[in-house]
Motif scaffolding. Sequence first.
Motif, short mmCIF file in Angstrom:
data_model
loop_
_atom_site.label_atom_id
_atom_site.label_comp_id
_atom_site.label_asym_id
_atom_site.label_seq_id
_atom_site.Cartn_x
_atom_site.Cartn_y
_atom_site.Cartn_z
N THR A 143 0.83 -1.20 0.00
CA THR A 143 0.00 0.00 0.00
C THR A 143 0.86 1.26 0.00
OG1 THR A 143 -0.20 -0.29 2.37
CG2 THR A 143 -2.07 -0.97 1.06
N ALA A 144 2.11 1.15 0.43
CA ALA A 144 2.97 2.34 0.47
C ALA A 144 3.55 2.65 -0.91
CB ALA A 144 4.09 2.14 1.48
N LEU A 145 3.61 1.66 -1.79
CA LEU A 145 4.13 1.91 -3.13
C LEU A 145 2.98 2.34 -4.05
CD1 LEU A 145 6.49 -1.17 -3.58
CD2 LEU A 145 7.20 1.20 -3.41
N ASN A 146 3.31 3.17 -5.03
CA ASN A 146 2.32 3.57 -6.03
C ASN A 146 2.06 2.38 -6.96
OD1 ASN A 146 0.93 4.64 -8.17
ND2 ASN A 146 2.19 6.49 -8.31
N PRO A 147 0.82 1.91 -7.00
CA PRO A 147 0.55 0.67 -7.75
C PRO A 147 0.67 0.82 -9.27
CG PRO A 147 -1.50 1.58 -6.90
CD PRO A 147 -0.40 2.40 -6.32
N ILE A 148 0.59 2.06 -9.78
CA ILE A 148 0.58 2.20 -11.24
C ILE A 148 1.86 2.89 -11.76
CG2 ILE A 148 -1.93 2.13 -11.51
CD1 ILE A 148 -1.78 5.23 -11.70
N ARG A 149 2.91 2.82 -10.97
CA ARG A 149 4.18 3.37 -11.45
C ARG A 149 5.25 2.31 -11.26
NH1 ARG A 149 6.03 8.02 -13.25
NH2 ARG A 149 8.02 8.88 -12.55
N LYS A 150 6.11 2.17 -12.26
CA LYS A 150 7.17 1.16 -12.17
C LYS A 150 8.03 1.42 -10.93
CE LYS A 150 7.47 0.47 -17.10
NZ LYS A 150 8.13 0.87 -18.34
N VAL A 151 8.46 0.34 -10.27
CA VAL A 151 9.19 0.53 -9.02
C VAL A 151 10.48 1.32 -9.23
CG1 VAL A 151 8.16 -1.43 -7.82
CG2 VAL A 151 10.27 -1.75 -9.11
N GLY A 152 11.13 1.09 -10.35
CA GLY A 152 12.37 1.81 -10.65
C GLY A 152 12.13 3.30 -10.75
N LYS A 153 11.03 3.66 -11.40
CA LYS A 153 10.66 5.08 -11.55
C LYS A 153 10.39 5.71 -10.19
CE LYS A 153 10.45 5.87 -16.05
NZ LYS A 153 11.50 6.75 -16.60
N GLN A 154 9.79 4.90 -9.28
CA GLN A 154 9.46 5.45 -7.97
C GLN A 154 10.73 5.76 -7.19
OE1 GLN A 154 6.09 3.75 -5.81
NE2 GLN A 154 5.64 2.45 -7.56
N ILE A 155 11.74 4.91 -7.35
CA ILE A 155 13.02 5.19 -6.68
C ILE A 155 13.67 6.43 -7.32
CG2 ILE A 155 15.31 4.27 -6.16
CD1 ILE A 155 14.06 1.50 -6.13
N GLU A 156 13.58 6.49 -8.64
CA GLU A 156 14.10 7.64 -9.37
C GLU A 156 13.47 8.94 -8.88
OE1 GLU A 156 14.44 6.13 -13.68
OE2 GLU A 156 13.92 8.26 -13.79
N ASP A 157 12.15 8.90 -8.66
CA ASP A 157 11.45 10.10 -8.20
C ASP A 157 12.06 10.62 -6.91
OD1 ASP A 157 9.74 9.84 -10.30
OD2 ASP A 157 8.13 8.90 -9.17
N VAL A 158 12.37 9.69 -6.00
CA VAL A 158 12.98 10.09 -4.74
C VAL A 158 14.33 10.76 -4.99
CG1 VAL A 158 13.91 9.22 -2.56
CG2 VAL A 158 11.80 8.25 -3.47
N LEU A 159 15.11 10.13 -5.87
CA LEU A 159 16.45 10.67 -6.15
C LEU A 159 16.36 12.05 -6.81
CD1 LEU A 159 18.04 7.38 -7.44
CD2 LEU A 159 18.85 8.67 -5.47
N VAL A 160 15.44 12.23 -7.73
CA VAL A 160 15.30 13.50 -8.43
C VAL A 160 14.85 14.58 -7.45
CG1 VAL A 160 13.96 14.72 -10.18
CG2 VAL A 160 14.87 12.45 -10.67
N ARG A 161 13.94 14.21 -6.55
CA ARG A 161 13.41 15.19 -5.61
C ARG A 161 14.44 15.54 -4.53
NH1 ARG A 161 12.13 18.19 -2.33
NH2 ARG A 161 10.16 18.64 -1.29
N HIS A 162 15.11 14.53 -3.99
CA HIS A 162 15.90 14.78 -2.79
C HIS A 162 17.41 14.85 -3.00
CE1 HIS A 162 12.55 14.66 -0.06
NE2 HIS A 162 12.14 13.51 -0.55
N ALA A 163 17.96 14.16 -3.98
CA ALA A 163 19.43 14.09 -4.06
C ALA A 163 20.08 15.45 -4.34
CB ALA A 163 19.88 13.03 -5.05
#
Lengths: 320, 329
Positions: A100-120
């Motif tokens: 439930t914590a992961l976005n069900p309609i976005r690829k898991v790799g993209k979700q990790i990327e989102d974090v990196l783009v936002r925070h790194a």
Amino acid sequence: MTAPPLLTIDKLSLDFDTRSGTVKALEDIDLTLNKGEILGIVGESGSGKSVLSFAIMGLLDEAAKLRADKISFGGMALNAKSVAEMRGRELSMIFQSPRTALNPIRKVGKQIEDVLVRHAPLPRKAAKSAAIAALRQVRIPDPERRYNAYPFELSGGMCQRVMIAMALACDPTLLIADEPTTGLDVTTQAVVMDLIRDIAAERNMAVILITHDLALAGEYCDRVAVMHAGHIVEVAPAAQVAQNALRHPYARRLFAATPAASAELEDLAAIPGSLPDLRGTLPACRYMARCEIARPDCAQAPLPAHDISPSHLVRCRYCP
Amino acid sequence: MTPLLQATALRKLYPVKQGWSRAQLHAVDDVDLTLAPGECLGLVGESGCGKSTLARLIARLIAPSDGGIRFDGQEIAETDLRTFARSPERAQIQVVFQDPHESLNPGFTAMRIVSDHIRSLIPGLTPIQVTARAEAAFEDVGLPLSLARRYPHQLSGGQKARVGIARAIAVEPKLLILDEPTSALDVSVQAVILKLLGVLRAKRGISYIFVSHDLEVIRLICDRVAVMYLGKIVECAPTAQLFAHPAHPYTRALIAGSPDPARRGLKTERLQGSATSPINPDPNRCRFAGRCPLTAPECTAQMPQLRAVGPDQSAACHFAQSAPAKTES
């Protein structure tokens, strides 16, 4: 201890104003955490262990009234503004139920990327290889292929590893893991917990492990804090758990109720009574009504703090 | 002693579509199981290993694809599910479901939940007899009658679990199937419910099939344990023997996986990866091969059969060693 602790919390209290009165969710919480240390926070549901982690992460609802003498992290005061800056970078969190914590309609790799783009922050192009590296780091086999997977295509243990990869992507100094293995099988639980422990050791990262399982905390943590009804009643080195050397009557009862600690069904002992209602006036010791060694003056403030050793603290007036 | 329950070559296959072709998911595959009167058998395994499906087959909530179930001297697997639901055997095999929050009708009071169940399974009782039975069941599970007038949302998790157990024992079953009865509960409440189940078993002489993924709970409550992996029973042994001398590598991995504060700081060999697909599995290959630390060529050439490795112990592994004879001091 020479180095200053990574996280210091002094006299933290948290109230929720509700229509039926003020809920005193946390009271008088003192906690320190050193770099690279794994601290377990153990308690039954309703003991306040999750809300404490939300308070540290600054993820509380508007209705919450937080008071503290001091909350400092890495030498800086933590407040609404600074915590928002650090969240996702120095401070990171893994939630219960990865599905439930992961976005069900976005690829898991993209979700990790989102974090990196936002925070790194990293540019999108560089983020892909960093995301794959993050997946590899949590030992997901064939990370290039899994990068394109959706959460429903992965097993529960694999989803939890993706969550861990996401939480670790920006190299945090403190990771809060809120029941990271609830709902996973024992074999998967063991793999996920080994992973968290090993990465913490590799990166000298501090971990707060929130769990209801005293046996799990006893195996993986350096220190264990036992919570009951919004109080931390005991903080002890985790080795004390295996030796059944916890002192607080509630902590002892909690241990006796754990199947792993009992040789036979007869040894298993339930904790009498139930959690008190946290609205209205409460005695200084909130365990008083359930406690077998309680005396009338347990109701009187302040709640005593009793040092057994520098690293072992019990908040009980009469425990041995 | 004649067994209370004997399942032979029990099998449940679910048809699934794989692209354009049809395939079969082997949820329970060729399982033999016996249960003595008054015995408590534990069923353990990972999620998806078929332990709940097996429990449901035995409870006759779903129809087996193949195989027989003999209960109390009668063959019950042949009976059509609808006929079985109205047969006297229905009351003899009762189930306590996993989540007490989900398995009680929210529109009924606890009393009605239990008495409705009695009325539908034991015809011919007067309303007074039904109430008396329900009250006796509430007393046995330690639920005050004042709480029996409440609706499920007014009860705590532990109280709801008690209602679920009261409902099942009110019709005086011989076999109680407990499908993860405590997994949704806090440890202290779990302790209460486990002790209650122990007392009930002694008092009413009911046999239990206890499904759980928690080995520690199984260790406390069961006499014998069957370990399942991908639809097959891979090891079956008396509880003490299973924990002292696990013969199957999967059982060893399960035991090593449950948290133990005494193992602090030790590096333990863990099972990596996840189970292979239960859809059209290769009949000549051990289901555990590939994940198993002992995998050898014969494991992928021939499916190991469940064979005796000790007095009461059997395991399905080519490399299962005969455990040393049990010497109790």
